[in-house]
Design an enzyme around this catalytic site. Sequence first.
Site, mmCIF file in Angstrom:
data_model
loop_
_atom_site.group_PDB
_atom_site.id
_atom_site.type_symbol
_atom_site.label_atom_id
_atom_site.label_comp_id
_atom_site.label_asym_id
_atom_site.label_seq_id
_atom_site.Cartn_x
_atom_site.Cartn_y
_atom_site.Cartn_z
ATOM 1 N N LYS A 39 -10.077 -14.585 5.768
ATOM 2 C CA LYS A 39 -11.140 -13.778 5.157
ATOM 3 C C LYS A 39 -12.477 -14.509 5.276
ATOM 4 C CE LYS A 39 -8.381 -11.469 1.571
ATOM 5 N NZ LYS A 39 -8.618 -10.089 2.020
ATOM 6 N N ARG B 194 1.753 -5.956 1.578
ATOM 7 C CA ARG B 194 2.801 -4.972 1.916
ATOM 8 C C ARG B 194 4.078 -5.661 2.370
ATOM 9 N NH1 ARG B 194 -1.113 -2.043 6.058
ATOM 10 N NH2 ARG B 194 -2.575 -2.784 4.496
HETATM 11 N N1 BES Z 1 -5.647 -8.534 -1.236
HETATM 12 C C1 BES Z 1 -6.240 -7.773 -0.180
HETATM 13 C C2 BES Z 1 -6.855 -6.461 -0.679
HETATM 14 C C3 BES Z 1 -8.035 -6.604 -1.580
HETATM 15 C C4 BES Z 1 -9.300 -6.689 -1.048
HETATM 16 C C5 BES Z 1 -7.878 -6.623 -2.954
HETATM 17 C C6 BES Z 1 -10.394 -6.812 -1.875
HETATM 18 C C7 BES Z 1 -8.970 -6.753 -3.788
HETATM 19 C C8 BES Z 1 -10.230 -6.841 -3.247
HETATM 20 C C9 BES Z 1 -5.193 -7.439 0.875
HETATM 21 O O1 BES Z 1 -4.214 -8.393 1.050
HETATM 22 C C10 BES Z 1 -5.900 -7.301 2.176
HETATM 23 O O2 BES Z 1 -6.464 -8.270 2.608
HETATM 24 N N2 BES Z 1 -5.840 -6.124 2.762
HETATM 25 C C11 BES Z 1 -6.458 -5.878 4.021
HETATM 26 C C12 BES Z 1 -5.526 -5.042 4.847
HETATM 27 C C13 BES Z 1 -5.974 -4.844 6.275
HETATM 28 C C14 BES Z 1 -5.982 -6.170 7.002
HETATM 29 C C15 BES Z 1 -5.042 -3.877 6.947
HETATM 30 C C16 BES Z 1 -7.761 -5.138 3.759
HETATM 31 O O3 BES Z 1 -7.823 -4.322 2.839
HETATM 32 O O4 BES Z 1 -8.733 -5.418 4.439
HETATM 33 MN MN MN Z 2 -4.797 -9.942 2.356
#
Ligand code: BES
Ligand code: MN
Length: 503
Positions: free
Chosen positions: A277, A351
Amino acid sequence: MINASELKLTAVSPDVRRVAAQAVVIAVAQDKQGPRLLDSPLPKAETAALQDSLASLGVTGATDQVLRLPATDSLKAGVLVLSGVGRVEGSTPDAETLRRAAGSAARQLAGLSKVVFAFPTPTVELAAAVAEGIALGAYTYSNHRSKAPEKGPLTEGVVATAASAHKELPAALRRAAVVGRAVRGVRDLVNTAPNDLYPESFASEARNAVKPFPLKVTVLDDKRLEKDGYGGLMGVGKGSARPPRLVKIEYTPAKAARHLALVGKGITFDTGGISLKPPANMHHMKSDMAGAATVLGTILAIAELGLPVRTTAWLCLAENMPGGNAARPGDVFTMFGGKTVEILNTDAEGRLVMADGLVAASADKPDVVIDIATLTGAQMVALGRRTSGIMGEETVRDALVEAAAVSGESVWAMPLPEELRASLDSTVADLANAGDRNGGMMTAAVFLQEFVGEVDGNKIPWAHIDIAGPAFNDVAAYGYVPKDGTGSGLRTLVAYAERLAGK
Ligand code: BES
Ligand code: MN
Ligand code: ZN
């Protein structure tokens, strides 16, 4: 770590003039014509004088406006507090409006001990809403401070209500205290620094928390997870020096007609892994375990309330780190139960751990499975910071939406469009862990659906709650919602369990 700070909640009849307390809170509505005092325990002439000076005091009645005034001799309390309830039709606000006004005052009166809330509450339901607002608002987080702060949370709330003698009020107050404490416990876990809260310490926290209740805990450690083929939890956890855990908590009351399974995402920190990230606000990802904290808090509340619903909670705990052994994009994981998943993005880790949890939960053949997770950034794109998305089998989804309406939490039913499934096709494995970004919250739910089991050839009724935005408030406190961890989702799950219990 969970702080077991106790809050005392009691009720008295509406004439609170002789009640010993530090402050008495009364409600002000925000009418088109100006601010309007709702119930006032003050003598008529004082009430009229106060009403006349509201505008010049700067009181508008807007929500979250909480103003303190010196009380006159007609009150035993030294301080009179005015709490805005916003626009209200008639003389009695609805339950959620009262919950927020009480919560906002309780929150902003941190540092005081005993406060009376003299809001219009003609029924047990409305008195309970005020009590719950107090229990949600009386929260501060100071576990990581070197010294206890001067202003701790309010420790005693007194609900002044015309329903004070009603035979159902004591149980309603007790419920408010139990639910409030559970929500505050979830916030504590979410707010805990991620160097302190990791899968193993979270599991011991769970063991500790269940001690006072008739709950059975089983912790599957990494050796066991590896041996039994929990490829989602193991695969996500590989990049961290702190291995994953799966925690199962069982509540088996004697007279239970239904069995509810709850599965929570417990990524104790989400760096994204190799699909790292960006640094801005990455520290918020300590909240990526909010789903697991919520299912823990929910089963504690269900057990403490003694609801006749068999409940099993699953906490899917892992840390998503980019260590030398971390999963790569292109890796294929074999999940618990045997399905294979190609990893296209290591940041779509929630997931994967949830898939293992859903398969494990399904093996017990529960009547219904509900999972809750900070799953996608797309949830916030679709519904904003405060509204959770609920997807899944329609009867469960809609029952959860109704439970949320009763609890006062903001949720919205979303579809599970069939066509999204094709976007999760992989060229090498049964499915890929990332698909269409358009409607990404639903894409993630469609992925999870693949791991919900069947009983006698029928899919177990299941719904998924995405709390990515609502779990963590990174803006400013409002109503009974503090900054940072919120505990969002727990009240809806408890209300849903109460429905299952036929309450
Ligand atoms: N934990 C994150 C989702 C999230 C983002 C929660 C911001 C709270 C605040 C999750 O694990 C994630 O990173 N999801 C990705 C999925 C994508 C790579 C398909 C996302 O939402 O960008
Ligand atoms: Mn994530
Ligand atoms: Zn995550």
